[in-house]
Design an enzyme around this catalytic site. Structure first.
Site, PDB file in Angstrom:
ATOM      1  N   GLU A 102      25.803 -17.432  17.458  1.00 39.99           N
ATOM      2  CA  GLU A 102      25.180 -16.118  17.466  1.00 39.99           C
ATOM      3  C   GLU A 102      23.667 -16.217  17.643  1.00 39.99           C
ATOM      4  O   GLU A 102      23.035 -17.148  17.153  1.00 39.99           O
ATOM      5  CB  GLU A 102      25.441 -15.416  16.128  1.00 39.99           C
ATOM      6  CG  GLU A 102      26.901 -15.176  15.882  1.00 39.99           C
ATOM      7  CD  GLU A 102      27.160 -14.534  14.525  1.00 39.99           C
ATOM      8  OE1 GLU A 102      28.330 -14.244  14.250  1.00 39.99           O
ATOM      9  OE2 GLU A 102      26.205 -14.346  13.748  1.00 39.99           O
ATOM     10  N   GLY A 172      24.418 -22.560  11.226  1.00 39.35           N
ATOM     11  CA  GLY A 172      24.150 -23.989  11.149  1.00 39.35           C
ATOM     12  C   GLY A 172      22.970 -24.347  10.267  1.00 39.35           C
ATOM     13  O   GLY A 172      22.194 -23.496   9.854  1.00 39.35           O
ATOM     14  N   GLU A 173      22.879 -25.625   9.968  1.00 39.18           N
ATOM     15  CA  GLU A 173      21.809 -26.151   9.124  1.00 39.18           C
ATOM     16  C   GLU A 173      20.833 -26.926  10.033  1.00 39.18           C
ATOM     17  O   GLU A 173      21.130 -28.032  10.488  1.00 39.18           O
ATOM     18  CB  GLU A 173      22.435 -27.057   8.045  1.00 39.18           C
ATOM     19  CG  GLU A 173      21.475 -27.944   7.290  1.00 39.18           C
ATOM     20  CD  GLU A 173      20.235 -27.230   6.741  1.00 39.18           C
ATOM     21  OE1 GLU A 173      20.338 -26.118   6.192  1.00 39.18           O
ATOM     22  OE2 GLU A 173      19.134 -27.807   6.892  1.00 39.18           O
ATOM     23  N   SER A 225      16.368 -22.576   1.316  1.00 42.34           N
ATOM     24  CA  SER A 225      17.328 -21.696   0.656  1.00 42.34           C
ATOM     25  C   SER A 225      17.664 -22.269  -0.714  1.00 42.34           C
ATOM     26  O   SER A 225      18.361 -23.272  -0.827  1.00 42.34           O
ATOM     27  CB  SER A 225      18.607 -21.603   1.498  1.00 42.34           C
ATOM     28  OG  SER A 225      18.325 -20.955   2.711  1.00 42.34           O
ATOM     29  N   HIS A 227      18.411 -20.121  -3.909  1.00 43.81           N
ATOM     30  CA  HIS A 227      19.476 -19.244  -4.408  1.00 43.81           C
ATOM     31  C   HIS A 227      19.708 -19.191  -5.908  1.00 43.81           C
ATOM     32  O   HIS A 227      20.378 -18.291  -6.401  1.00 43.81           O
ATOM     33  CB  HIS A 227      20.834 -19.535  -3.739  1.00 43.81           C
ATOM     34  CG  HIS A 227      20.778 -19.541  -2.248  1.00 43.81           C
ATOM     35  ND1 HIS A 227      20.028 -18.642  -1.521  1.00 43.81           N
ATOM     36  CD2 HIS A 227      21.376 -20.353  -1.333  1.00 43.81           C
ATOM     37  CE1 HIS A 227      20.182 -18.895  -0.237  1.00 43.81           C
ATOM     38  NE2 HIS A 227      20.981 -19.925  -0.097  1.00 43.81           N
ATOM     39  N   CYS A 344      24.625 -12.362   9.591  1.00 40.92           N
ATOM     40  CA  CYS A 344      24.775 -13.797   9.825  1.00 40.92           C
ATOM     41  C   CYS A 344      26.206 -14.345   9.862  1.00 40.92           C
ATOM     42  O   CYS A 344      26.902 -14.322   8.857  1.00 40.92           O
ATOM     43  CB  CYS A 344      23.984 -14.540   8.749  1.00 40.92           C
ATOM     44  SG  CYS A 344      23.857 -16.279   9.036  1.00 40.92           S
TER      45      CYS A 344
END
Ligand code: SAH
Ligand code: SF4
Length: 366
Positions: A102, A172-173, A225, A227, A344
């Site tokens: 995407e 993806g990372e 990230s 969290h 996402c």
């Protein structure tokens, strides 16, 4: 006998500069046309070779068969009410969504803004990290994207309008595919004016990879990230990093600042009833206060297949206020493209189980 190969000519952004020059000459152009070709395609977002009017007609005519500008397949396109446009592109086979990626084009929110859009790009097909709140990780990693596949996302986005910022926050990372990403960004900068501070790469924060990236003269900002401030919970929310102490991640963030002079942004997806308590806010402050960093709160985008919920706006604001009260700088990012379940990873996730209409490729593609 070797197995039959699928033959398609190599695309414009797959060839290195020498090979591209040779190809352009072979097709009747001059060596310098190679540079013009790449620059024009990127800077104007040209999808159709016939629009390359600064090139000799013979070269232009030869391109589609011999040197395609793009090699992916446009599988889907959604436009949300807020103007964000999400593109789903497949590289492996027309109609195959499993490995599709995407790209989101987000024009400035203010009408009449002179700024261009922010484009959000993917770096992997699927993701190996497996965060339970993220649609991109469903099904694990399929493969790393190649540099030209990352570049192609910029071309497709540029075709929608001007671009002035990039966030590497798609599927993806990025730090697991950093080399391809860096090569892609270098190519993109030949055609698009993206200053160092106009690119932000978001990562779950593998400490050694952050340090390696910091040492490689990165021309981007880093977002990590996080969290949650609690170790046990982070091990659950970011499974591939289970066992990596939060302190080590923060210390890699400090090293990033020391090496690059750029502050880290810590991203925090707010999950209602999971990580949005006062206790979370206070402990997050303890972890971050005194560090050269800001916090970006992202209210969770619900996905029907995932068991989390978005906190209400008051709770989001309370969480932010608690952080600021104790001296952190915290912003809230309400994601865009929600109405079309285009947040996402969701567009791809929707179609993975079902069949795709391969005709879309010819309808909406290049
Ligand atoms: N893999 C990288 C970059 C891509 S995800 C990373 O995780 O940082 C970009 C950001 O979107 C991350 O902060 C991620 O946690 C967040 N995200 C993923 N799924 C989300 C969802 N459903 N709602 C809100 N944010 C989400
Ligand atoms: Fe991968 Fe990022 Fe999604 Fe986690 S949030 S699964 S790391 S894309």
């Amino acid at each position: 006998m070797t197995a039959p190969q699928t033959h398609r000519p190599q695309g414009l952004f797959e060839l290195d500069p020498q090979a591209l020059e040779a190809k352009v000459v072979e097709l009747g152009g001059r060596p310098f046309h190679a540079r013009i070709l790449r620059k024009e395609v990127l800077s104007k977002g040209i999808l159709d070779a016939q629009e390359l009017t600064s090139l000799p007609a013979a070269l232009r005519a030869a391109l589609p068969e011999a040197l395609p500008l793009l090699v992916g397949h446009a599988l889907d396109r959604r436009e949300s009410r807020d103007g964000a446009i999400k593109l789903l592109t497949g590289f492996d086979q027309a109609g195959l969504r499993q490995s599709a990626i995407e790209t989101v084009y987000m024009p400035p929110r203010k009408k009449n803004s002179t700024k261009g859009a922010t484009v959000c790009v993917s770096t992997q097909a699927g993701c190996p990290v497996g965060c339970p709140f993220c649609a991109s990780g469903i099904g694990g990693l399929i493969r790393n994207l190649k540099a030209h596949e990352i570049v192609e996302q910029f071309v497709r986005a540029r075709a929608l309008g001007p671009i002035s910022r990039c966030v590497v926050m798609g599927i993806g990372e990025p730090l697991l595919n950093l080399e391809a990403l860096q090569r892609a960004l270098a190519i993109v900068r030949e055609g698009l004016e993206l200053g160092a501070r106009k690119v932000t790469v978001s990562s779950v924060g593998f400490p050694e990879r952050i340090r390696r990236a910091a040492a490689s003269d990165p021309r981007f900002d880093l977002a990590i990230s996080l969290h949650t401030p609690f170790q046990e919970q982070r091990d659950e929310l970011v499974p591939a990093m289970s066992g990596v102490p939060i302190d080590e991640i923060l210390s890699a963030g400090d090293d990033w600042f020391a090496a690059t002079g750029r502050e880290v942004t810590y991203e925090y997806v707010l999950l209602g009833g999971t990580n949005d308590s006062e206790d979370h806010a206070r402990n997050l402050v303890d972890r971050l206060v005194g560090r050269r960093a800001t916090v970006n709160l992202i209210p969770y985008n619900p996905s029907p297949e995932l068991p989390f919920r978005r906190p209400n706006p008051t709770r989001v604001e309370n969480f932010r206020a608690l952080l600021e009260e104790d001296g952190l700088v915290a912003t809230v990012r309400w994601s865009r493209g929600l109405e079309e379940s285009a947040a996402c990873g969701q567009l791809r996730a929707q179609g993975v189980a079902g069949e795709t209409d391969p005709d879309l490729d010819s309808v909406s593609a290049t």
